[in-house]
Design a protein around this motif. Sequence first.
Motif, PDB file in Angstrom:
ATOM      1  N   UNK A  71       0.843  -1.206   0.000  1.00 22.10           N
ATOM      2  CA  UNK A  71       0.000   0.000   0.000  1.00 22.10           C
ATOM      3  C   UNK A  71       0.874   1.251   0.000  1.00 22.10           C
ATOM      4  N   UNK A  72       1.901   1.276   0.843  1.00 28.74           N
ATOM      5  CA  UNK A  72       2.822   2.411   0.928  1.00 28.74           C
ATOM      6  C   UNK A  72       3.510   2.653  -0.419  1.00 28.74           C
ATOM      7  N   UNK A  73       4.100   1.602  -1.010  1.00 30.32           N
ATOM      8  CA  UNK A  73       4.835   1.775  -2.262  1.00 30.32           C
ATOM      9  C   UNK A  73       3.907   2.059  -3.443  1.00 30.32           C
ATOM     10  N   UNK A  74       2.699   1.482  -3.457  1.00 29.62           N
ATOM     11  CA  UNK A  74       1.754   1.844  -4.516  1.00 29.62           C
ATOM     12  C   UNK A  74       1.478   3.343  -4.476  1.00 29.62           C
ATOM     13  N   UNK A  75       1.311   3.906  -3.280  1.00 28.92           N
ATOM     14  CA  UNK A  75       1.032   5.343  -3.148  1.00 28.92           C
ATOM     15  C   UNK A  75       2.263   6.187  -3.468  1.00 28.92           C
ATOM     16  N   UNK A  76       3.381   5.887  -2.835  1.00 29.54           N
ATOM     17  CA  UNK A  76       4.592   6.710  -3.002  1.00 29.54           C
ATOM     18  C   UNK A  76       5.127   6.621  -4.427  1.00 29.54           C
ATOM     19  N   UNK A  77       5.231   5.414  -4.969  1.00 31.20           N
ATOM     20  CA  UNK A  77       5.732   5.268  -6.335  1.00 31.20           C
ATOM     21  C   UNK A  77       4.680   5.684  -7.352  1.00 31.20           C
ATOM     22  N   UNK A  78       3.418   5.528  -7.012  1.00 32.45           N
ATOM     23  CA  UNK A  78       2.349   6.017  -7.879  1.00 32.45           C
ATOM     24  C   UNK A  78       2.435   7.525  -8.061  1.00 32.45           C
ATOM     25  N   UNK A  79       2.831   8.231  -7.002  1.00 28.54           N
ATOM     26  CA  UNK A  79       3.003   9.683  -7.088  1.00 28.54           C
ATOM     27  C   UNK A  79       4.135  10.060  -8.041  1.00 28.54           C
ATOM     28  N   UNK A  80       5.052   9.132  -8.287  1.00 23.46           N
ATOM     29  CA  UNK A  80       6.141   9.358  -9.240  1.00 23.46           C
ATOM     30  C   UNK A  80       5.778   8.872 -10.646  1.00 23.46           C
ATOM     31  N   UNK A  81       4.548   8.376 -10.815  1.00 26.91           N
ATOM     32  CA  UNK A  81       4.080   7.966 -12.126  1.00 26.91           C
ATOM     33  C   UNK A  81       4.153   6.482 -12.413  1.00 26.91           C
ATOM     34  N   UNK A  82       4.434   5.662 -11.404  1.00 28.83           N
ATOM     35  CA  UNK A  82       4.547   4.218 -11.620  1.00 28.83           C
ATOM     36  C   UNK A  82       3.216   3.524 -11.368  1.00 28.83           C
TER      37      UNK A  82
END
Length: 127
Positions: free
Chosen positions: A17-28
């Motif tokens: 959940x953390x990485x989906x949000x944080x990396x999602x904010x970078x466009x992933x």
Amino acid sequence: MFTHITVGANDVEASRKFYDAALGALGHEPGSGPDAKGRYWWRTRMGAFAVGQPIDGEPACHANGGTIGFFAASPEAVDAFHKAGAENGGVAIENPPGFRELPVGRLYLAYLRDPSGNKICALHRPG
């Protein structure tokens, strides 16, 4: 130089959940998985990042002194990464997001600890 980086997690779903949000904010895109070993993967043409429980069965722990840096296309992307990560189980550490004057030049950075204590950052290098 690197093909992939994997970090350990004691709560894989909280880390996903953390990485989906944080990396999602970078466009992933959201991580794929879990794979046969219970890991989630975020893949790009430049490499891959994964999170999962340690294969040896021991508890996950962070690398003291280690940092994993993720490319950000703009200062706004760094800010979005920091905000999304902090809102999804991460802990803001060090200075707030902003420019740093370093021997390698001027960089825009933000640092977080993920739910398992791994230190990560988003980095933008202005043109």
